[in-house]
Scaffold this active site. Structure first.
Site, short mmCIF file in Angstrom:
data_model
loop_
_atom_site.label_atom_id
_atom_site.label_comp_id
_atom_site.label_asym_id
_atom_site.label_seq_id
_atom_site.Cartn_x
_atom_site.Cartn_y
_atom_site.Cartn_z
CB CYS A 154 -14.92 7.82 5.98
SG CYS A 154 -14.23 6.69 4.77
CG HIS A 165 -16.22 5.70 9.43
ND1 HIS A 165 -17.05 5.14 8.47
CD2 HIS A 165 -14.95 5.65 8.90
CE1 HIS A 165 -16.32 4.79 7.42
NE2 HIS A 165 -15.06 5.08 7.66
CG ASN A 223 -14.79 2.23 5.41
OD1 ASN A 223 -15.78 2.95 5.33
ND2 ASN A 223 -13.57 2.70 5.58
N1 ACO Z 1 -4.46 -9.91 2.35
C1 ACO Z 1 -3.27 -10.38 2.70
N2 ACO Z 1 -2.19 -9.63 2.90
C2 ACO Z 1 -2.34 -8.30 2.74
C3 ACO Z 1 -3.56 -7.72 2.37
C4 ACO Z 1 -4.65 -8.59 2.17
N3 ACO Z 1 -5.86 -8.15 1.82
N4 ACO Z 1 -3.40 -6.40 2.29
C5 ACO Z 1 -2.13 -6.12 2.61
N5 ACO Z 1 -1.47 -7.29 2.87
C6 ACO Z 1 -0.09 -7.47 3.26
C7 ACO Z 1 0.79 -6.34 2.83
O1 ACO Z 1 1.21 -6.49 1.50
C8 ACO Z 1 1.94 -6.45 3.81
O2 ACO Z 1 2.79 -7.47 3.36
P1 ACO Z 1 4.41 -7.30 3.48
O3 ACO Z 1 4.65 -7.18 4.97
O4 ACO Z 1 4.91 -8.56 2.86
O5 ACO Z 1 4.73 -6.05 2.74
C9 ACO Z 1 1.29 -6.96 5.09
O6 ACO Z 1 0.00 -7.49 4.68
C10 ACO Z 1 1.06 -5.86 6.13
O7 ACO Z 1 0.50 -4.73 5.46
P2 ACO Z 1 0.08 -3.45 6.25
O8 ACO Z 1 -0.58 -2.51 5.29
O9 ACO Z 1 1.24 -2.94 7.02
O10 ACO Z 1 -0.99 -4.10 7.24
P3 ACO Z 1 -1.78 -3.42 8.42
O11 ACO Z 1 -1.68 -4.24 9.62
O12 ACO Z 1 -1.49 -1.96 8.53
O13 ACO Z 1 -3.28 -3.56 7.92
C11 ACO Z 1 -5.00 -2.21 6.94
C12 ACO Z 1 -3.70 -2.95 6.72
C13 ACO Z 1 -6.06 -3.22 7.29
C14 ACO Z 1 -5.36 -1.47 5.67
C15 ACO Z 1 -4.84 -1.22 8.11
O14 ACO Z 1 -3.67 -0.46 7.96
C16 ACO Z 1 -6.01 -0.31 8.25
O15 ACO Z 1 -7.13 -0.72 8.48
N6 ACO Z 1 -5.80 1.02 8.14
C17 ACO Z 1 -6.86 1.97 8.26
C18 ACO Z 1 -7.31 2.30 6.92
C19 ACO Z 1 -8.77 2.55 6.85
O16 ACO Z 1 -9.55 2.09 7.63
N7 ACO Z 1 -9.14 3.29 5.82
C20 ACO Z 1 -10.50 3.55 5.57
C21 ACO Z 1 -10.78 4.95 5.28
S1 ACO Z 1 -10.26 6.03 6.53
C22 ACO Z 1 -11.17 5.67 7.76
O17 ACO Z 1 -12.26 5.36 7.56
C23 ACO Z 1 -10.57 5.71 9.08
#
Ligand code: ACO
Length: 325
Positions: free
Chosen positions: A115, A252, A282
């Site tokens: 990224c 980004h 993304n």
């Molecule tokens: N739909 C519904 N529920 C979901 C989904 C979905 N698509 N995905 C995960 N969940 C659930 C999980 O299973 C979890 O359930 P549980 O509590 O029963 O176990 C719950 O939602 C919470 O999951 P988390 O992963 O803790 O949710 P979070 O609030 O952290 O959000 C996310 C997840 C959106 C991926 C977030 O952590 C994020 O955006 N992180 C940054 C990652 C990123 O942007 N990566 C890209 C590359 S790096 C960069 O560019 C910065």
């Protein structure tokens, strides 16, 4: 003392025709529009058609950037293409784009910083120009992340999209002050200890397969805000500008919450953030030039504006660049 700066002469972007909405995804995995919008800000993303390759997206963006600059391939001698989703393991996708553009001179190569790729590629091309080794450079970010997603993993497949963006850089003699046009700073970082937090579980030397993207989302989120803010602070410290003096923040586009938290941490007004994550998702190395192109074409970015670019991605890699339009 005058210096050679890399000035952006033109910008272009390309998005595949097919749009995948959150409602479409809710039919494929256990998710909802509400969850995706609330956690990420993403509403839809573009997906490359069957047979449409990273080089195709990159070439369209490159052609548009060259046209915007009023330049042709004879005016450039370097292509730096940032991608984590190349057409082939080798050759570099940059050389395929080079051939498609009808450019049979100069050098073309890929940069792999996921990224952060576009910020890395801008920095590399800027160094070539500053050293007098390039009289014109195409910097491209192009990705088909749809090809490396596990479409059964709701935690990752809802986040990414395909697309490409490009800029043309050319050397321009400037007075050598922070008021100059062109690239003023670039700060790049990486820390390989975090490989397992965001990676693809395949590759030519490990499994002999392409693999799928794997991520510990919460961990990535936590590091993203801290790392990005640090790289931005370096750009401000080097130039003596304050966050309030930045005209446009072009980050980004990973997650709206990451962008809001970063802007808050460094004291940037929310209305200065160019935000395209809702429309594009993304798109990894393509997201910064895609956002840049949107804000240029809708007239927000004007000549003389101070732009702050930043990115963070797998590796981890991260970085920032400050440039005057
Ligand atoms: N739909 C519904 N529920 C979901 C989904 C979905 N698509 N995905 C995960 N969940 C659930 C999980 O299973 C979890 O359930 P549980 O509590 O029963 O176990 C719950 O939602 C919470 O999951 P988390 O992963 O803790 O949710 P979070 O609030 O952290 O959000 C996310 C997840 C959106 C991926 C977030 O952590 C994020 O955006 N992180 C940054 C990652 C990123 O942007 N990566 C890209 C590359 S790096 C960069 O560019 C910065």
């Amino acid at each position: 003392m005058s210096v050679i700066r890399s000035v952006v002469a033109g910008c272009g972007s390309y998005l595949p025709e097919k749009v995948l909405t959150n409602a479409d995804l809710a039919k494929m995995v256990d998710t909802s529009d509400e969850w995706i919008v609330e956690r990420t800000g993403i509403e839809r993303r573009h997906i490359a058609a069957e047979g449409e390759l990273t080089s195709d997206l990159g070439r369209h963006a490159a052609e548009r950037a060259l046209a915007d600059a009023g330049m042709g391939v004879d005016d450039i001698d370097l292509i730096v293409l940032a991608t984590a989703t190349p057409d082939n393991t080798f050759p570099a996708t940059a050389t395929t784009v080079q051939a498609q553009l009808g450019m049979y001179h100069g050098a073309a190569f890929d940069v792999q910083a996921v990224c952060s790729g576009f910020v890395y590629a801008m920095s590399v091309a800027n160094n070539f120009i500053a050293m007098g080794q390039s009289k014109g450079a195409l910097v491209i970010g192009a990705e088909t992340f749809s090809r490396i997603l596990d479409w059964e993993d709701r935690g990752t497949c809802v986040l990414f999209g395909d697309g490409a963006g490009a800029v043309v850089l050319r050397p321009e003699e400037q007075p050598g002050t922070r008021e100059d046009r062109g690239m003023l700073t670039a700060h790049l970082h990486s820390d390989g200890r975090y490989k397992e937090k965001l990676y693809v579980d395949g590759g030519p030397s490990s499994t002999g397969t392409v693999g799928h993207l794997r991520m510990e989302g919460r961990e990535v989120f936590r590091h993203a805000v801290v790392n990005i803010s640090g790289a931005i602070q370096e750009a401000l410290d080097e130039t003596g500008y304050s966050a309030a003096e930045i005209d446009w923040f072009i980050p980004h586009q990973a997650n709206k919450r990451i962008l809001d938290a970063t802007a808050k941490r460094i004291g940037l007004a929310p209305e200065k953030i160019i935000m395209t994550v809702a429309e594009h998702g993304n798109t990894s190395a393509a997201s910064v030039p895609l956002a840049l192109d949107v804000a240029l074409k809708d007239g927000r970015i004007k000549r003389g504006d101070l732009l702050l670019l930043e990115a963070m991605g797998g590796g981890f890699t991260w970085g920032s660049a400050l440039l005057r339009w």
